[in-house]
Design a protein around this motif. Structure first.
Motif, PDB file in Angstrom:
ATOM      1  N   LYS A  37       0.830  -1.200   0.000  1.00 43.56           N
ATOM      2  CA  LYS A  37       0.000   0.000   0.000  1.00 43.56           C
ATOM      3  C   LYS A  37       0.865   1.250   0.000  1.00 43.56           C
ATOM      4  O   LYS A  37       0.558   2.244  -0.667  1.00 43.56           O
ATOM      5  CB  LYS A  37      -0.927   0.009   1.220  1.00 43.56           C
ATOM      6  CG  LYS A  37      -1.893   1.198   1.237  1.00 43.56           C
ATOM      7  CD  LYS A  37      -2.858   1.099   2.407  1.00 43.56           C
ATOM      8  CE  LYS A  37      -3.836   2.264   2.392  1.00 43.56           C
ATOM      9  NZ  LYS A  37      -4.797   2.189   3.536  1.00 43.56           N
ATOM     10  N   TYR A  38       1.964   1.186   0.761  1.00 46.91           N
ATOM     11  CA  TYR A  38       2.811   2.371   0.896  1.00 46.91           C
ATOM     12  C   TYR A  38       4.223   2.095   0.410  1.00 46.91           C
ATOM     13  O   TYR A  38       4.717   0.969   0.465  1.00 46.91           O
ATOM     14  CB  TYR A  38       2.851   2.832   2.362  1.00 46.91           C
ATOM     15  CG  TYR A  38       1.504   3.241   2.900  1.00 46.91           C
ATOM     16  CD1 TYR A  38       0.862   4.377   2.414  1.00 46.91           C
ATOM     17  CD2 TYR A  38       0.871   2.485   3.872  1.00 46.91           C
ATOM     18  CE1 TYR A  38      -0.382   4.750   2.888  1.00 46.91           C
ATOM     19  CE2 TYR A  38      -0.371   2.845   4.355  1.00 46.91           C
ATOM     20  CZ  TYR A  38      -1.002   3.981   3.858  1.00 46.91           C
ATOM     21  OH  TYR A  38      -2.236   4.340   4.337  1.00 46.91           O
ATOM     22  N   TRP A  39       4.881   3.150  -0.037  1.00 47.42           N
ATOM     23  CA  TRP A  39       6.243   3.077  -0.518  1.00 47.42           C
ATOM     24  C   TRP A  39       7.213   3.004   0.653  1.00 47.42           C
ATOM     25  O   TRP A  39       7.074   3.708   1.644  1.00 47.42           O
ATOM     26  CB  TRP A  39       6.553   4.309  -1.365  1.00 47.42           C
ATOM     27  CG  TRP A  39       8.004   4.465  -1.735  1.00 47.42           C
ATOM     28  CD1 TRP A  39       8.871   5.408  -1.286  1.00 47.42           C
ATOM     29  CD2 TRP A  39       8.736   3.645  -2.653  1.00 47.42           C
ATOM     30  NE1 TRP A  39      10.100   5.238  -1.860  1.00 47.42           N
ATOM     31  CE2 TRP A  39      10.050   4.164  -2.699  1.00 47.42           C
ATOM     32  CE3 TRP A  39       8.413   2.531  -3.433  1.00 47.42           C
ATOM     33  CZ2 TRP A  39      11.049   3.599  -3.499  1.00 47.42           C
ATOM     34  CZ3 TRP A  39       9.399   1.976  -4.220  1.00 47.42           C
ATOM     35  CH2 TRP A  39      10.687   2.504  -4.255  1.00 47.42           C
ATOM     36  N   ARG A  72       3.587   7.354   4.348  1.00 48.50           N
ATOM     37  CA  ARG A  72       2.236   7.236   3.801  1.00 48.50           C
ATOM     38  C   ARG A  72       2.162   7.625   2.331  1.00 48.50           C
ATOM     39  O   ARG A  72       1.139   8.107   1.853  1.00 48.50           O
ATOM     40  CB  ARG A  72       1.250   8.075   4.608  1.00 48.50           C
ATOM     41  CG  ARG A  72       1.346   7.933   6.113  1.00 48.50           C
ATOM     42  CD  ARG A  72       0.962   6.544   6.581  1.00 48.50           C
ATOM     43  NE  ARG A  72      -0.469   6.345   6.573  1.00 48.50           N
ATOM     44  CZ  ARG A  72      -1.091   5.250   7.016  1.00 48.50           C
ATOM     45  NH1 ARG A  72      -0.351   4.224   7.475  1.00 48.50           N
ATOM     46  NH2 ARG A  72      -2.393   5.143   6.980  1.00 48.50           N
ATOM     47  N   THR A  73       3.241   7.400   1.593  1.00 46.02           N
ATOM     48  CA  THR A  73       3.221   7.630   0.150  1.00 46.02           C
ATOM     49  C   THR A  73       2.776   6.359  -0.540  1.00 46.02           C
ATOM     50  O   THR A  73       3.366   5.300  -0.338  1.00 46.02           O
ATOM     51  CB  THR A  73       4.613   8.047  -0.370  1.00 46.02           C
ATOM     52  OG1 THR A  73       5.000   9.268   0.256  1.00 46.02           O
ATOM     53  CG2 THR A  73       4.598   8.219  -1.872  1.00 46.02           C
ATOM     54  N   ALA A  74       1.744   6.427  -1.350  1.00 45.70           N
ATOM     55  CA  ALA A  74       1.204   5.243  -2.007  1.00 45.70           C
ATOM     56  C   ALA A  74       2.236   4.644  -2.956  1.00 45.70           C
ATOM     57  O   ALA A  74       2.888   5.358  -3.733  1.00 45.70           O
ATOM     58  CB  ALA A  74      -0.065   5.594  -2.775  1.00 45.70           C
ATOM     59  N   PHE A  75       2.400   3.334  -2.882  1.00 46.31           N
ATOM     60  CA  PHE A  75       3.366   2.646  -3.748  1.00 46.31           C
ATOM     61  C   PHE A  75       3.037   2.869  -5.218  1.00 46.31           C
ATOM     62  O   PHE A  75       3.936   3.077  -6.037  1.00 46.31           O
ATOM     63  CB  PHE A  75       3.375   1.147  -3.430  1.00 46.31           C
ATOM     64  CG  PHE A  75       4.428   0.379  -4.172  1.00 46.31           C
ATOM     65  CD1 PHE A  75       5.656   0.136  -3.589  1.00 46.31           C
ATOM     66  CD2 PHE A  75       4.197  -0.110  -5.448  1.00 46.31           C
ATOM     67  CE1 PHE A  75       6.643  -0.567  -4.270  1.00 46.31           C
ATOM     68  CE2 PHE A  75       5.171  -0.809  -6.139  1.00 46.31           C
ATOM     69  CZ  PHE A  75       6.400  -1.042  -5.543  1.00 46.31           C
ATOM     70  N   ASP A  76       1.752   2.831  -5.549  1.00 48.45           N
ATOM     71  CA  ASP A  76       1.383   2.941  -6.960  1.00 48.45           C
ATOM     72  C   ASP A  76       1.508   4.362  -7.510  1.00 48.45           C
ATOM     73  O   ASP A  76       1.203   4.607  -8.673  1.00 48.45           O
ATOM     74  CB  ASP A  76      -0.029   2.393  -7.201  1.00 48.45           C
ATOM     75  CG  ASP A  76      -1.103   3.125  -6.411  1.00 48.45           C
ATOM     76  OD1 ASP A  76      -0.823   4.188  -5.837  1.00 48.45           O
ATOM     77  OD2 ASP A  76      -2.242   2.614  -6.371  1.00 48.45           O
ATOM     78  N   SER A  77       1.979   5.309  -6.693  1.00 51.50           N
ATOM     79  CA  SER A  77       2.203   6.667  -7.171  1.00 51.50           C
ATOM     80  C   SER A  77       3.674   6.934  -7.496  1.00 51.50           C
ATOM     81  O   SER A  77       4.024   8.017  -7.982  1.00 51.50           O
ATOM     82  CB  SER A  77       1.736   7.684  -6.120  1.00 51.50           C
ATOM     83  OG  SER A  77       2.576   7.671  -4.979  1.00 51.50           O
ATOM     84  N   TRP A 127       5.086   0.512 -10.907  1.00 48.38           N
ATOM     85  CA  TRP A 127       4.254  -0.693 -10.968  1.00 48.38           C
ATOM     86  C   TRP A 127       4.033  -1.137 -12.412  1.00 48.38           C
ATOM     87  O   TRP A 127       3.968  -2.333 -12.697  1.00 48.38           O
ATOM     88  CB  TRP A 127       2.921  -0.492 -10.250  1.00 48.38           C
ATOM     89  CG  TRP A 127       1.975   0.487 -10.874  1.00 48.38           C
ATOM     90  CD1 TRP A 127       1.822   1.807 -10.555  1.00 48.38           C
ATOM     91  CD2 TRP A 127       1.027   0.228 -11.924  1.00 48.38           C
ATOM     92  NE1 TRP A 127       0.845   2.391 -11.340  1.00 48.38           N
ATOM     93  CE2 TRP A 127       0.336   1.437 -12.183  1.00 48.38           C
ATOM     94  CE3 TRP A 127       0.693  -0.909 -12.656  1.00 48.38           C
ATOM     95  CZ2 TRP A 127      -0.657   1.546 -13.150  1.00 48.38           C
ATOM     96  CZ3 TRP A 127      -0.302  -0.810 -13.637  1.00 48.38           C
ATOM     97  CH2 TRP A 127      -0.968   0.403 -13.866  1.00 48.38           C
ATOM     98  N   SER A 151      -3.531  -6.121  -4.625  1.00 50.36           N
ATOM     99  CA  SER A 151      -3.170  -5.222  -3.532  1.00 50.36           C
ATOM    100  C   SER A 151      -2.739  -6.014  -2.311  1.00 50.36           C
ATOM    101  O   SER A 151      -3.106  -7.174  -2.132  1.00 50.36           O
ATOM    102  CB  SER A 151      -4.346  -4.312  -3.170  1.00 50.36           C
ATOM    103  OG  SER A 151      -5.392  -5.061  -2.599  1.00 50.36           O
TER     104      SER A 151
END
Length: 206
Positions: A37-39, A72-77, A127, A151
């Motif tokens: 979920k998070y990087w 809290r940086t989204a992995f998919d971003s 991703w 996910s």
């Protein structure tokens, strides 16, 4: 690599994974890359892989853009970066490392699209790059597995499966001995169509 309750193969987000990852895909029609979920900046394997060049093992890293915040940086971003024109460095390094292997000229054209400046336009997010490179490597090895994304919240983890990696022919084995744990690109360029026979044998012997 882990399994969920439906016996689907769940892959860790690793760039050009090692051979053991693909051993588990033998005979499987579906596999999933589990995206966190998070990087986490400490997880370098998501954008780094290991090969063997003229001086021995070497790790190549695809740089990513630094997020505004590591919490809290989204992995998919996470996006790929153009830093250092890495695509050129990777291509030249791979050509130097494997240009004299029996099957480099046959298989590398399938991967050239991942080592061009246009890569940043075609696969802007990490991703996307992970999914495309994993699927291409899987198909090149001779596996009939379709890889998709899943996910972290959906996957139900089970026991980690590990496979012993037996020696296969490597071009500089007389200098460095057999080097396990390298990207499956190493197996592909050295063994070509025999890669699938090697993968099958490891799966059946486990």
């Amino acid at each position: 690599m882990i399994l969920n309750d439906h016996n689907d193969v769940i892959m860790s987000p690793v760039l050009f994974p090692p051979v053991g990852t693909f051993v588990e895909l033998w005979g499987e029609r579906n596999a999933y890359i589990e995206l966190p979920k998070y990087w986490n900046k400490r997880n370098k394997d998501t954008h780094r892989y290991e090969i063997s060049d003229v001086n021995g093992p070497i790790k190549l890293t695809v740089p990513v853009e630094k997020p505004e915040s590591y919490s809290r940086t989204a992995f998919d971003s996470i996006k790929l970066s153009s830093h250092g024109e890495w695509w050129h460095i990777h291509r030249v390094t791979l050509e130097s490392a494997y240009g004299r292997t029996p099957y480099f000229e046959h298989y590398f054209p399938r991967f050239e699209k991942f080592f061009r400046k246009e890569t940043l336009e075609n696969y802007p997010y990490l991703w996307m790059y992970l999914l495309a490179t994993s699927q291409t490597l899987c198909e090149s090895l001779g596996l009939e597995t379709t890889i998709a994304l899943i996910s972290e919240q959906v996957a139900e983890t089970k026991q980690q499966v590990e496979y012993p990696i037996l020696p296969y022919w490597q071009i500089r084995q007389d200098r460095f001995g057999f080097l396990p744990g390298l990207s499956a690109l190493d197996l592909l360029f050295n063994m070509g169509p025999e890669s699938i026979l090697y993968i099958r044998q490891l799966n059946q012997d486990s």
